[in-house]
Write a protein that holds these residues in place. Structure first.
Motif, short mmCIF file in Angstrom:
data_model
loop_
_atom_site.label_atom_id
_atom_site.label_comp_id
_atom_site.label_asym_id
_atom_site.label_seq_id
_atom_site.Cartn_x
_atom_site.Cartn_y
_atom_site.Cartn_z
N SER A 27 -152.50 23.00 88.67
CA SER A 27 -151.23 22.31 88.28
C SER A 27 -151.19 21.17 89.34
O SER A 27 -151.58 21.19 90.35
CB SER A 27 -150.17 23.33 88.12
OG SER A 27 -149.68 23.78 89.55
N THR A 63 -150.10 30.94 90.84
CA THR A 63 -148.82 31.08 90.02
C THR A 63 -148.94 32.14 89.03
O THR A 63 -150.00 32.45 88.52
CB THR A 63 -148.67 29.65 89.15
OG1 THR A 63 -147.39 29.88 88.57
CG2 THR A 63 -149.77 29.35 88.24
N ASP A 98 -146.92 31.73 86.39
CA ASP A 98 -146.83 30.95 85.06
C ASP A 98 -148.14 30.43 84.61
O ASP A 98 -148.13 29.08 85.24
CB ASP A 98 -145.68 30.29 85.21
CG ASP A 98 -145.11 29.55 84.05
OD1 ASP A 98 -146.02 29.72 83.00
OD2 ASP A 98 -144.22 28.91 83.98
N THR A 99 -148.91 30.93 83.91
CA THR A 99 -150.14 30.10 83.60
C THR A 99 -150.08 29.13 82.74
O THR A 99 -151.32 28.14 82.63
CB THR A 99 -151.35 31.15 82.94
OG1 THR A 99 -150.75 31.72 81.67
CG2 THR A 99 -151.45 32.55 83.94
N ARG A 100 -148.87 28.83 82.18
CA ARG A 100 -148.84 27.66 81.44
C ARG A 100 -148.84 26.36 82.21
O ARG A 100 -149.11 25.23 81.68
CB ARG A 100 -147.47 27.57 80.68
CG ARG A 100 -147.53 28.68 79.49
CD ARG A 100 -146.14 28.90 79.07
NE ARG A 100 -144.99 29.13 80.14
CZ ARG A 100 -143.95 29.23 79.98
NH1 ARG A 100 -143.03 29.08 78.94
NH2 ARG A 100 -143.03 29.55 81.05
N LYS A 101 -148.66 26.56 83.61
CA LYS A 101 -148.30 25.33 84.70
C LYS A 101 -149.58 24.93 84.85
O LYS A 101 -149.97 23.58 85.07
CB LYS A 101 -147.73 25.77 85.70
CG LYS A 101 -146.14 26.07 85.57
CD LYS A 101 -145.64 26.25 87.00
CE LYS A 101 -144.11 26.53 86.74
NZ LYS A 101 -143.52 26.71 87.97
N ARG A 111 -151.43 20.73 84.04
CA ARG A 111 -150.34 20.22 83.73
C ARG A 111 -149.50 19.54 84.94
O ARG A 111 -149.60 20.14 86.13
CB ARG A 111 -149.15 21.02 82.86
CG ARG A 111 -149.67 21.28 81.77
CD ARG A 111 -148.74 22.29 80.87
NE ARG A 111 -149.41 22.57 79.69
CZ ARG A 111 -148.63 23.28 78.85
NH1 ARG A 111 -147.49 23.45 78.74
NH2 ARG A 111 -149.14 23.48 77.77
N SER A 137 -146.67 20.05 87.01
CA SER A 137 -145.67 21.00 86.72
C SER A 137 -144.97 21.29 88.00
O SER A 137 -144.03 22.39 87.95
CB SER A 137 -146.06 22.17 85.79
OG SER A 137 -147.26 22.62 86.51
N TYR A 152 -154.48 29.52 88.87
CA TYR A 152 -154.45 30.69 88.30
C TYR A 152 -154.46 31.98 89.56
O TYR A 152 -155.16 31.49 90.69
CB TYR A 152 -155.53 31.04 87.65
CG TYR A 152 -155.46 30.12 86.39
CD1 TYR A 152 -154.32 30.48 85.35
CD2 TYR A 152 -156.36 29.31 86.01
CE1 TYR A 152 -154.40 29.67 84.20
CE2 TYR A 152 -156.32 28.55 84.89
CZ TYR A 152 -155.26 28.70 83.94
OH TYR A 152 -155.54 28.01 82.70
#
Length: 185
Positions: A82, A147, A149-152, A155, A157, A165
């Motif tokens: 990220s 993180t 929050d793996t969606r970050k 991106r 973010s 990861y």
């Protein structure tokens, strides 16, 4: 009937070749940019550092990838990251790893609190934004960390840090010595 089917196939193949030829020629005329399967721009340590030293890291905010080279140059790894959410939060230049911590705690910076007064200190754990491992840089409040929050990943973010990861920061943490040189581009 068979000769007509062959003729139709031949005509379609000729048409397809005619339509794709200009595209193929244009693609061959363009300069080749070396990228891996994840579209990361390939980096070479000598483009950023005079020597490898103990180890070298380049965090590329454009391709959202972190490149690691061991001090002997035998180990090269690339990790998706990220990156900072805005240009104002992006610090670029040379720094180094000054400290490492497994199970970091997190305290929001004053600028984070300005943007979001509801933020508060978080001990290590699944809600901690630093994930499972953190490597602190010589720049205050800038880290390379995991993180939950793996969606970050992949991106813009973060509030300035480079995030990976959790399993990848654990791997990077294990091979990166304190003192490793870092460049954010």
């Amino acid at each position: 009937m068979t000769s007509r089917a062959v003729s139709r196939r031949a005509a379609l193949a000729t048409l397809a070749a005619t339509l794709t030829a200009p595209t193929l020629l244009r693609a061959q005329a363009r300069p080749t940019v070396r990228r891996n399967t994840s579209s990361f721009s390939q980096q070479h340590w000598s483009d950023h550092f005079d020597s490898l030293g103990a180890a070298a890291i380049v965090a590329d905010t454009t391709s959202r990838a972190l490149h690691f080279w061991s001090g002997d140059g035998q180990d090269y790894r690339v990790y998706p990251t990220s990156v900072p959410i805005s240009e104002e939060l992006t610090k670029r230049g040379y720094t180094r790893v000054v400290r490492k911590k497994i199970g970091p705690d997190w305290t929001p910076t004053p600028s984070m609190l300005e943007r979001n007064p509801d933020l508060h200190y978080m001990p290590p754990g699944p809600d901690n934004p630093l994930g499972t491992h953190a490597m602190y840089l010589s720049w205050p409040a800038y880290l390379i960390h995991g993180t939950h929050d793996t969606r970050k990943i992949g991106r813009p973010s973060s509030d300035g840090c480079i995030g990976l990861y959790n399993e990848m920061i654990a791997e990077l943490y294990a091979i990166t010595p304190v003192g490793a040189q870092v460049r954010i581009i």
